[in-house]
Design a protein around this motif. Structure first.
Motif, mmCIF file in Angstrom:
data_model
loop_
_atom_site.group_PDB
_atom_site.id
_atom_site.type_symbol
_atom_site.label_atom_id
_atom_site.label_comp_id
_atom_site.label_asym_id
_atom_site.label_seq_id
_atom_site.Cartn_x
_atom_site.Cartn_y
_atom_site.Cartn_z
ATOM 1 N N THR A 73 46.607 3.510 39.878
ATOM 2 C CA THR A 73 47.018 2.670 38.581
ATOM 3 C C THR A 73 46.461 1.355 38.448
ATOM 4 O OG1 THR A 73 48.624 1.513 40.201
ATOM 5 C CG2 THR A 73 49.340 3.952 39.098
ATOM 6 N N LYS A 127 43.517 0.518 37.006
ATOM 7 C CA LYS A 127 42.939 0.338 35.590
ATOM 8 C C LYS A 127 44.035 -0.016 34.681
ATOM 9 C CE LYS A 127 40.276 2.377 32.334
ATOM 10 N NZ LYS A 127 40.898 1.940 31.163
ATOM 11 N N TYR A 128 45.402 0.580 34.841
ATOM 12 C CA TYR A 128 46.369 0.662 34.088
ATOM 13 C C TYR A 128 46.960 -0.812 34.307
ATOM 14 C CZ TYR A 128 50.820 1.240 31.730
ATOM 15 O OH TYR A 128 51.752 0.999 30.841
ATOM 16 N N THR A 129 47.270 -1.366 35.588
ATOM 17 C CA THR A 129 47.349 -2.706 35.752
ATOM 18 C C THR A 129 46.582 -3.804 35.185
ATOM 19 O OG1 THR A 129 48.563 -1.853 38.091
ATOM 20 C CG2 THR A 129 48.066 -4.229 37.724
ATOM 21 N N ARG A 130 45.478 -3.432 35.289
ATOM 22 C CA ARG A 130 44.448 -4.556 34.655
ATOM 23 C C ARG A 130 44.671 -4.454 33.020
ATOM 24 N NH1 ARG A 130 39.120 -2.162 33.643
ATOM 25 N NH2 ARG A 130 40.211 -1.144 32.201
ATOM 26 N N ASP A 131 45.133 -3.438 32.486
ATOM 27 C CA ASP A 131 45.077 -3.193 30.989
ATOM 28 C C ASP A 131 46.368 -3.979 30.535
ATOM 29 O OD1 ASP A 131 42.830 -1.773 30.793
ATOM 30 O OD2 ASP A 131 43.757 0.012 30.499
ATOM 31 N N VAL A 132 47.508 -3.818 31.322
ATOM 32 C CA VAL A 132 48.916 -4.332 31.015
ATOM 33 C C VAL A 132 48.671 -5.985 31.268
ATOM 34 C CG1 VAL A 132 51.156 -4.621 31.761
ATOM 35 C CG2 VAL A 132 50.058 -2.407 31.609
#
Length: 123
Positions: free
Chosen positions: A32, A34-39
């Protein structure tokens, strides 16, 4: 909401990587990241701040350093905002030059105000 510029994303990626190395409890798993970075990018870019690379890149770096020093659990984007140092203030303009006549008029006004205060105090 406009898309965050590259400098902003890079600053957050650098900071998040530093936090990942610390293996803090509650941190994102590898699947997760990449998703953490995007958020984080979306949440922080949408904050009511007029982000400017010249001043804010350094502020973001310093906030992540502060988080890394203090955090004992994985932080939220809000924690980063709370750690952002204040923006440097622009240098104050010098006082405008004052002529001798203006200076004397101001002194006279101060004497008059002082006399008025003394008179009111005496009543």
């Amino acid at each position: 909401m406009s898309e965050a510029p590259k400098w902003f994303k890079d600053a957050l990626i650098d900071g998040l990587r530093a936090l990942m190395v610390l293996h803090l409890p509650g941190g994102p798993g590898l699947e997760t990241v990449k998703y953490t970075r995007d958020v984080w990018v979306r949440v922080l870019w949408d904050a009511p701040i007029d982000w400017q690379e010249e001043t804010d890149r350094r502020r973001i770096d310093r906030a992540f350093l502060s988080l890394a020093r203090q955090a004992d659990r994985w932080p939220t984007p809000r924690a980063l905002l709370e750690q952002l140092p204040r923006r440097p203030q622009p240098r104050a303009l010098p006082s405008p030059p004052m002529s001798r006549e203006q200076r004397e008029r101001n002194r006279q006004r101060l004497r008059e105000m002082w006399a008025s205060l003394q008179e009111a105090k005496g009543k």
